[in-house]
Design an enzyme around this catalytic site. Structure first.
Site, PDB file in Angstrom:
ATOM      1  N   SER A 106      42.554   6.153  34.744  1.00 20.22           N
ATOM      2  CA  SER A 106      42.007   7.028  35.509  1.00 20.22           C
ATOM      3  C   SER A 106      40.526   6.852  35.713  1.00 20.22           C
ATOM      4  O   SER A 106      40.055   6.030  36.048  1.00 20.22           O
ATOM      5  CB  SER A 106      42.255   8.406  34.676  1.00 20.22           C
ATOM      6  OG  SER A 106      42.278   9.514  35.731  1.00 20.22           O
TER       7      SER A 106
ATOM      8  N   LYS B  12      37.674  33.969  42.142  1.00 20.66           N
ATOM      9  CA  LYS B  12      36.692  33.960  41.195  1.00 20.66           C
ATOM     10  C   LYS B  12      37.349  33.706  39.865  1.00 20.66           C
ATOM     11  O   LYS B  12      36.825  32.854  39.068  1.00 20.66           O
ATOM     12  CB  LYS B  12      35.994  35.152  40.981  1.00 20.66           C
ATOM     13  CG  LYS B  12      34.673  35.496  40.112  1.00 20.66           C
ATOM     14  CD  LYS B  12      33.870  34.044  40.545  1.00 20.66           C
ATOM     15  CE  LYS B  12      32.619  33.914  39.386  1.00 20.66           C
ATOM     16  NZ  LYS B  12      31.777  32.917  39.908  1.00 20.66           N
TER      17      LYS B  12
END
Lengths: 297, 160
Positions: free
Chosen positions: A123, A175
């Site tokens: 990764s 949010k």
């Protein structure tokens, strides 16, 4: 008589303990003062071990902090004695920004760069490796895993079982997206997936560019699948199978010189120097994931 | 009723050289285990391994200063080991194992520091180490030069 003998040996043990503590202190002090660990050489070895993060570290966490690694790469780049930089990678990956910072720093150097993947270079760690000129991995190294993960635990059901509710008070509908205290709506899931896909796209593009792979080739490889070193060589994700000797061998062939490695490490504080005189090798790094946090792992 | 038996008569004499040597080796072994181990990390890190030390030192004379510091620290701790234990207990563990001890004419700490200064592994103190060995071999009472200077001696007690 026995008491006298016992007292004598207690005195011996106390004195030996005191001397041991003093020895640890002195060795830490000398290690710190001399900057032990960075001698002469023409190949800088920069270790990247543990989860790659932008902050954290400290002497007990075992993380690879991008700011420190970038500094080491820049120091090696600025040193006229250093002709090549060897990145010793043993990392499962980490945060995307941290990985990109290091990859960018590698791209900016004018020196020959080689990645030496040991147990793991997946990764984000593979993103970093791909930015070098040459990648060497062990046949059994775990590498690749070109993907992004943002999974997290959803505790909403558990809270319900304990009659705990989540009071949602937000300004802006997205949010609190990804908080583990409520379920994701389908729209929110699409929203987060889009972000992850964007990051994945950036990651794929970087690897494709670094490894000179076409879009179709990278799409096949970038499913998040990990490859053993021997498999990665077949799909051109690594250049050579081997270890440190092979990595240094590449440097020697390319630059027509004898490689003299020198390790570039983070400078320890006094406490770290003292403690490292007695501590044994660190175990696996601890990673805390709170809420939703995208990582390249 | 006390029996008032005659007390055991002992006299002190210089112990055999082999005992002193083996006791010293035992102490060195203890020293290495206790104070040597923390320094083992520092020295290879500076030089990249003992095998290449001379080659490395020629290439990096600045590291010689750091290595000297290591030797000084090691020597200081060795001096403390011998001095404190000989002053407090009359013997180090190595000496205790072989039944020998150190006797001083004065009951102060400084003579015990003085007699162990050759353990400082830096110039000029390590020269004393060689001189001490010569003195042990040539003198009838097998006393070291540093023992003569500090007015101490290594003895073994014999019972009559």
């Amino acid at each position: 008589m026995k008491q006298v003998k016992k007292r004598r040996w207690v005195t011996v043990v106390v004195v030996l303990l005191a001397l041991f503590v003093l020895a640890i202190f002195f060795s830490g002090l000398i290690s710190l003062a001399s900057g032990a660990g960075r001698g002469a050489g023409n190949v800088a070895i920069v270790p990247i071990k543990g989860v790659i993060l932008t902050s954290g570290g400290g002497f007990m966490q075992g993380a690879a902090v991008s700011g420190e690694i970038v500094q080491q790469i820049e120091d090696a780049d600025a040193n006229p004695d250093i002709r090549a930089i060897l990145l010793e990678i043993d990392s499962p990956g980490g945060a995307p920004v941290a990985s990109n910072e290091i990859a960018t720093a590698i791209g900016r150097t004018n020196k020959t760069t080689v990645a030496w993947i040991r147990e793991s270079g997946t990764s984000g760690a593979y993103w970093i490796a791909s930015a070098t000129d040459y990648i060497v991995a062990d046949p059994l190294s775990i590498t690749g895993s070109i993907g992004v993960i943002g999974s997290y635990l959803d505790f909403s059901g558990l809270l319900t079982d304990f009659n705990v509710s989540y009071e949602r008070l937000v300004g802006g509908q997205y949010k609190d997206v990804g908080v583990p205290y409520r379920k994701l709506s389908a729209e929110e899931k699409r929203y987060l997936q889009k972000k992850i896909d964007l990051m994945h796209g950036v990651f794929k593009d970087a690897v494709a560019k670094n490894r000179h792979l076409s879009r179709s080739e990278i799409d096949v490889l970038a499913t998040g699948e990990f490859f053993l070193g021997m498999e990665a060589k077949n799909v051109r994700l690594v250049d050579e199978l081997g270890g440190k000797r092979e990595a240094l061998g590449y440097v020697e062939r390319t630059l027509n010189m004898t490689a003299v490695p020198v390790v570039y490490e983070r400078e320890s504080s006094l406490i770290e120097s003292i403690l490292s005189s007695v501590e044994s090798k660190f175990g696996a790094p601890k990673v805390q994931v709170s809420g939703m946090k995208a990582t390249l792992q | 009723m006390s029996l008032n038996l005659p007390q055991e008569r002992v006299f002190a004499a210089s112990p055999p050289l082999w005992k002193r040597f083996v006791a010293f080796l035992a102490d060195l072994f203890i020293l290495d285990a206790v104070i040597g181990s923390p320094f083992q990390r520092v020295v290879p890190a500076m030089t990249g391994g003992f095998g290449d030390t001379m080659e490395f030192l020629n290439a990096r004379p600045d590291i010689a200063v750091s290595l000297s510091l290591v030797m000084l620290a090691y020597g200081l701790l060795a001096v403390l080991y011998f001095s404190i234990l000989e002053y407090r207990l009359g013997a180090t563990p190595g000496k205790m194992l072989f039944g020998i001890s150190v006797r001083g004419e004065e009951q102060r700490f400084s003579p015990y520091i003085l007699r162990n200064l050759p353990m400082l592994l830096i110039f000029p103190f390590f020269i004393l180490l060689f001189i001490d060995v010569v003195y042990i071999l040539v003198r009838k009472d097998s006393r070291r030069l540093s023992e003569l200077i500090s007015r101490t001696s290594t003895v073994q007690y014999y019972a009559l």
